[in-house]
Design a protein around this motif. Structure first.
Motif, PDB file in Angstrom:
ATOM      1  N   ALA A  54      28.132  10.518  37.868  1.00 54.85           N
ATOM      2  CA  ALA A  54      28.274  11.831  37.225  1.00 54.85           C
ATOM      3  C   ALA A  54      27.132  12.064  36.237  1.00 54.85           C
ATOM      4  O   ALA A  54      26.610  13.185  36.120  1.00 54.85           O
ATOM      5  CB  ALA A  54      29.626  11.934  36.526  1.00 54.85           C
ATOM      6  N   MET A  55      26.738  11.016  35.528  1.00 54.12           N
ATOM      7  CA  MET A  55      25.601  11.136  34.605  1.00 54.12           C
ATOM      8  C   MET A  55      24.319  11.501  35.350  1.00 54.12           C
ATOM      9  O   MET A  55      23.559  12.378  34.918  1.00 54.12           O
ATOM     10  CB  MET A  55      25.399   9.810  33.851  1.00 54.12           C
ATOM     11  N   ILE A  56      24.083  10.830  36.475  1.00 52.74           N
ATOM     12  CA  ILE A  56      22.892  11.098  37.277  1.00 52.74           C
ATOM     13  C   ILE A  56      22.925  12.531  37.799  1.00 52.74           C
ATOM     14  O   ILE A  56      21.897  13.224  37.839  1.00 52.74           O
ATOM     15  CB  ILE A  56      22.772  10.101  38.442  1.00 52.74           C
ATOM     16  N   SER A  57      24.110  13.000  38.198  1.00 49.78           N
ATOM     17  CA  SER A  57      24.251  14.368  38.684  1.00 49.78           C
ATOM     18  C   SER A  57      23.869  15.374  37.594  1.00 49.78           C
ATOM     19  O   SER A  57      23.157  16.349  37.847  1.00 49.78           O
ATOM     20  CB  SER A  57      25.691  14.617  39.149  1.00 49.78           C
ATOM     21  N   LEU A  58      24.333  15.143  36.361  1.00 53.18           N
ATOM     22  CA  LEU A  58      23.978  16.017  35.242  1.00 53.18           C
ATOM     23  C   LEU A  58      22.476  15.947  34.954  1.00 53.18           C
ATOM     24  O   LEU A  58      21.836  16.966  34.669  1.00 53.18           O
ATOM     25  CB  LEU A  58      24.768  15.615  33.992  1.00 53.18           C
ATOM     26  N   PHE A  59      21.920  14.743  35.055  1.00 53.06           N
ATOM     27  CA  PHE A  59      20.492  14.538  34.802  1.00 53.06           C
ATOM     28  C   PHE A  59      19.649  15.339  35.792  1.00 53.06           C
ATOM     29  O   PHE A  59      18.654  15.968  35.416  1.00 53.06           O
ATOM     30  CB  PHE A  59      20.169  13.044  34.900  1.00 53.06           C
ATOM     31  N   LYS A  60      20.062  15.333  37.078  1.00 53.61           N
ATOM     32  CA  LYS A  60      19.331  16.074  38.111  1.00 53.61           C
ATOM     33  C   LYS A  60      19.427  17.578  37.893  1.00 53.61           C
ATOM     34  O   LYS A  60      18.552  18.337  38.311  1.00 53.61           O
ATOM     35  CB  LYS A  60      19.872  15.714  39.494  1.00 53.61           C
ATOM     36  N   GLN A  61      20.517  18.009  37.245  1.00 54.97           N
ATOM     37  CA  GLN A  61      20.699  19.432  36.953  1.00 54.97           C
ATOM     38  C   GLN A  61      20.025  19.833  35.639  1.00 54.97           C
ATOM     39  O   GLN A  61      20.143  20.983  35.204  1.00 54.97           O
ATOM     40  CB  GLN A  61      22.194  19.765  36.865  1.00 54.97           C
ATOM     41  N   ASN A  62      19.313  18.885  35.011  1.00 58.76           N
ATOM     42  CA  ASN A  62      18.657  19.116  33.723  1.00 58.76           C
ATOM     43  C   ASN A  62      19.653  19.512  32.626  1.00 58.76           C
ATOM     44  O   ASN A  62      19.336  20.313  31.740  1.00 58.76           O
ATOM     45  CB  ASN A  62      17.569  20.193  33.849  1.00 58.76           C
ATOM     46  N   VAL A  63      20.862  18.964  32.716  1.00 62.44           N
ATOM     47  CA  VAL A  63      21.893  19.207  31.711  1.00 62.44           C
ATOM     48  C   VAL A  63      21.887  18.060  30.715  1.00 62.44           C
ATOM     49  O   VAL A  63      21.928  16.885  31.107  1.00 62.44           O
ATOM     50  CB  VAL A  63      23.290  19.334  32.366  1.00 62.44           C
ATOM     51  N   ASP A  66      26.893  14.805  27.063  1.00 57.61           N
ATOM     52  CA  ASP A  66      27.587  14.047  26.030  1.00 57.61           C
ATOM     53  C   ASP A  66      28.984  13.765  26.560  1.00 57.61           C
ATOM     54  O   ASP A  66      29.263  14.024  27.738  1.00 57.61           O
ATOM     55  CB  ASP A  66      27.612  14.807  24.700  1.00 57.61           C
ATOM     56  N   THR A  67      29.864  13.246  25.729  1.00 61.34           N
ATOM     57  CA  THR A  67      31.192  12.857  26.204  1.00 61.34           C
ATOM     58  C   THR A  67      31.955  14.044  26.800  1.00 61.34           C
ATOM     59  O   THR A  67      32.510  13.944  27.902  1.00 61.34           O
ATOM     60  CB  THR A  67      32.008  12.247  25.057  1.00 61.34           C
ATOM     61  N   LEU A  68      31.970  15.171  26.113  1.00 61.35           N
ATOM     62  CA  LEU A  68      32.711  16.336  26.593  1.00 61.35           C
ATOM     63  C   LEU A  68      32.110  16.907  27.876  1.00 61.35           C
ATOM     64  O   LEU A  68      32.842  17.282  28.805  1.00 61.35           O
ATOM     65  CB  LEU A  68      32.764  17.414  25.506  1.00 61.35           C
ATOM     66  N   VAL A  69      30.797  16.986  27.923  1.00 66.04           N
ATOM     67  CA  VAL A  69      30.117  17.497  29.130  1.00 66.04           C
ATOM     68  C   VAL A  69      30.412  16.594  30.318  1.00 66.04           C
ATOM     69  O   VAL A  69      30.656  17.062  31.437  1.00 66.04           O
ATOM     70  CB  VAL A  69      28.596  17.599  28.885  1.00 66.04           C
ATOM     71  N   LEU A  70      30.384  15.275  30.093  1.00 68.25           N
ATOM     72  CA  LEU A  70      30.649  14.314  31.168  1.00 68.25           C
ATOM     73  C   LEU A  70      32.084  14.440  31.674  1.00 68.25           C
ATOM     74  O   LEU A  70      32.328  14.440  32.893  1.00 68.25           O
ATOM     75  CB  LEU A  70      30.384  12.892  30.666  1.00 68.25           C
ATOM     76  N   ILE A  71      33.034  14.555  30.756  1.00 66.69           N
ATOM     77  CA  ILE A  71      34.441  14.713  31.155  1.00 66.69           C
ATOM     78  C   ILE A  71      34.623  15.994  31.961  1.00 66.69           C
ATOM     79  O   ILE A  71      35.328  16.021  32.974  1.00 66.69           O
ATOM     80  CB  ILE A  71      35.350  14.712  29.905  1.00 66.69           C
ATOM     81  N   ASN A  72      33.963  17.055  31.549  1.00 65.54           N
ATOM     82  CA  ASN A  72      34.046  18.334  32.265  1.00 65.54           C
ATOM     83  C   ASN A  72      33.468  18.217  33.664  1.00 65.54           C
ATOM     84  O   ASN A  72      34.025  18.745  34.639  1.00 65.54           O
ATOM     85  CB  ASN A  72      33.318  19.418  31.473  1.00 65.54           C
ATOM     86  N   GLU A  73      32.343  17.499  33.799  1.00 68.32           N
ATOM     87  CA  GLU A  73      31.708  17.310  35.117  1.00 68.32           C
ATOM     88  C   GLU A  73      32.628  16.526  36.051  1.00 68.32           C
ATOM     89  O   GLU A  73      32.772  16.870  37.229  1.00 68.32           O
ATOM     90  CB  GLU A  73      30.373  16.569  34.940  1.00 68.32           C
ATOM     91  N   LEU A  74      33.247  15.482  35.531  1.00 67.55           N
ATOM     92  CA  LEU A  74      34.156  14.676  36.347  1.00 67.55           C
ATOM     93  C   LEU A  74      35.402  15.471  36.730  1.00 67.55           C
ATOM     94  O   LEU A  74      35.950  15.300  37.832  1.00 67.55           O
ATOM     95  CB  LEU A  74      34.541  13.403  35.590  1.00 67.55           C
ATOM     96  N   SER A  75      35.857  16.331  35.842  1.00 65.40           N
ATOM     97  CA  SER A  75      37.020  17.175  36.143  1.00 65.40           C
ATOM     98  C   SER A  75      36.693  18.157  37.260  1.00 65.40           C
ATOM     99  O   SER A  75      37.498  18.372  38.174  1.00 65.40           O
ATOM    100  CB  SER A  75      37.457  17.943  34.887  1.00 65.40           C
ATOM    101  N   LYS A  76      35.501  18.756  37.201  1.00 66.41           N
ATOM    102  CA  LYS A  76      35.098  19.725  38.229  1.00 66.41           C
ATOM    103  C   LYS A  76      35.020  19.085  39.606  1.00 66.41           C
ATOM    104  O   LYS A  76      35.344  19.718  40.615  1.00 66.41           O
ATOM    105  CB  LYS A  76      33.736  20.331  37.868  1.00 66.41           C
ATOM    106  N   THR A  77      34.576  17.830  39.662  1.00 63.64           N
ATOM    107  CA  THR A  77      34.434  17.137  40.953  1.00 63.64           C
ATOM    108  C   THR A  77      35.704  16.402  41.363  1.00 63.64           C
ATOM    109  O   THR A  77      35.736  15.755  42.411  1.00 63.64           O
ATOM    110  CB  THR A  77      33.263  16.141  40.886  1.00 63.64           C
TER     111      THR A  77
END
Length: 441
Positions: A54-63, A66-77
């Motif tokens: 999930a971190m790598i996915s955010l990194f590729k999206q240039n996002v 942080d903890t909240l952003v990561l939790i949100n990304e995992l929730s979406k997927t």
């Protein structure tokens, strides 16, 4: 002494994994430093793998995460529960006070992962070795391949400072100065071409383009005769179109000066037999290594090239031809496939630090004209990635039987570090061989 591994837990360090993830959440910019070193499958814990992906996915999206952003990304997927839930992720930053030691944590993770790979590989080799139906030589080859693949996987990307760059460059210049007029690269055997290029240089990708039946393979074999047979420089040849027997016949025809037609038909004189025997003796121990697998996968070609470099010490590789290499996605558009192949071969040349010469077809609508860069088949990426682009040109309308020697030219259409121009040559149809003009020979 044998060690019973049955009940042993594979090497891992969950504390280091959690510390690495926590450090990245504290300092997201540190991810750019470790992304080329650390892949998700290097984590032992599945939930840590999911979090890192999930971190790598955010990194590729240039996002910036942080903890909240990561939790949100995992929730979406839909992977939040697989990642251990909100409480586990939120607690990662509590495991480490700072991101300063991120490289230390990554080294521990990679060390454990390498040990797991070695254990798995050893178990597979052990099982294969007990199976008496397996050939021991093949088992050794497989073991070498797996060790090489594992070693290659652990290679890292380095940043080179000017102190290193200048020192290395001066060292190369001094070596060239000592050689004076000697070639700095691998000789082609065509004198004027070698003068223009100083030979084929390390880490370069060289493209040889021509219309069908002009003589791309003949040109490559003519150069390989000089490189492997005359100069005894180890040379690899991937033939995706011709069998190794056909290549052997053409090489013997070139070296012996016995027409290839006579060799194929068997209409040989006693003198021809003697010439062929002498040529065979000259070629017998030549360091030329041929792979003749048709429609070879790009991944397999890269793997075999690495093994050739390690096992046979090849200093140059020829590929005949680039249009017959297959990619993992057969349904991809031709442009995308050719672009992937081109970039991969250039990367391979840099990795192995040897020149790679790839043959390429020119569009048929170029018939009768001198070919140019725009007519390379498949993708503009080939032109962009190549360090040197050579085109062959000759008049096919000339009746070969009545003209034992034909004029031909090699057009240096691109040379990243040198001049462009034309090199006049001679083509000998009876031996399917290119040579220097008589005055230069």
């Amino acid at each position: 002494m044998d060690i019973d591994l049955k009940d042993k837990v594979p090497p891992h360090n969950l504390d280091a994994e959690q510390a690495a993830l926590g450090a990245l959440l504290i300092d997201w910019n540190a991810l750019s430093d470790v992304v080329t070193l650390l892949h998700s499958d290097r984590f032992y814990s599945f939930q840590n793998q999911v979090i890192y992906e999930a971190m790598i996915s955010l990194f590729k999206q240039n996002v910036h995460g942080d903890t909240l952003v990561l939790i949100n990304e995992l929730s979406k997927t839909g992977k939040l529960e697989q990642a251990g839930g909100t409480a586990y992720i939120a607690g990662l930053t509590d495991t480490v006070p700072t991101a300063a030691n991120i490289n230390y944590y990554v080294d521990i993770i990679l060390d454990c992962a390498t040990r797991r790979d070695l254990i798995k590989m050893s178990a597979e080799l052990k099982a294969s070795s007990f199976d008496k139906s397996n050939n021991s030589k093949i088992l050794l080859e497989e073991a070498e391949k797996k060790i090489f693949t594992l070693s290659d996987r652990n290679e890292t990307t380095h940043v080179h400072g000017m102190t290193e760059i200048v020192s290395r460059t001066i060292e190369i210049i001094e070596k060239n100065y000592q050689k004076k007029n000697e070639l700095t690269g691998i000789p082609s055997g065509i004198a004027r071409l070698d003068t223009m290029t100083s030979g084929f240089q390390k880490s370069e990708m060289i493209i040889i383009g021509a219309r069908p039946s002009i003589g791309k393979t003949a040109f490559a074999l003519s150069m390989m005769e000089t490189i492997a047979i005359d100069k005894r420089i180890p040379c690899g040849f991937f033939s995706l179109e011709m069998s190794y027997q056909s290549i052997g016949q053409r090489l013997l025809s070139q070296v012996s000066r016995v027409p290839s037609g006579k060799i194929r038909s068997g209409m040989l004189s006693t003198a021809d037999f003697q010439k062929l025997q002498d040529a065979a003796g000259k070629c017998y121990n030549a360091p030329l290594y041929i792979v003749d697998t048709p429609n070879m996968q790009l991944l397999d070609l890269r793997s075999m090239a690495r093994r050739m470099k390690v096992n046979q010490g090849v200093q140059i590789i020829f590929i005949d031809y680039i249009g017959l290499i297959s990619t993992e996605n057969p349904n991809a558009p031709v442009y995308e496939s050719q672009s992937e192949i081109s970039k991969s071969l250039k990367a391979l040349a840099r990795e192995l630090e040897i020149p790679i010469v790839a043959l390429c077809q020119v569009a048929r609508d170029a018939e009768g004209q001198e070919p140019n860069l725009a007519q390379l088949r498949g993708s503009g990426s080939i032109e962009q990635d190549a360090d040197v682009v050579l085109f062959l040109h000759r008049d096919r309308k000339i009746v070969e039987e009545k003209n034992p020697v034909q004029e031909a030219k090699c057009i240096v259409a691109k040379q990243r570090n040198g001049a462009t121009g034309e090199v006049e040559m001679m083509f000998l149809p009876s031996y399917t061989k290119f040579e220097n003009r008589a005055a230069e020979n």
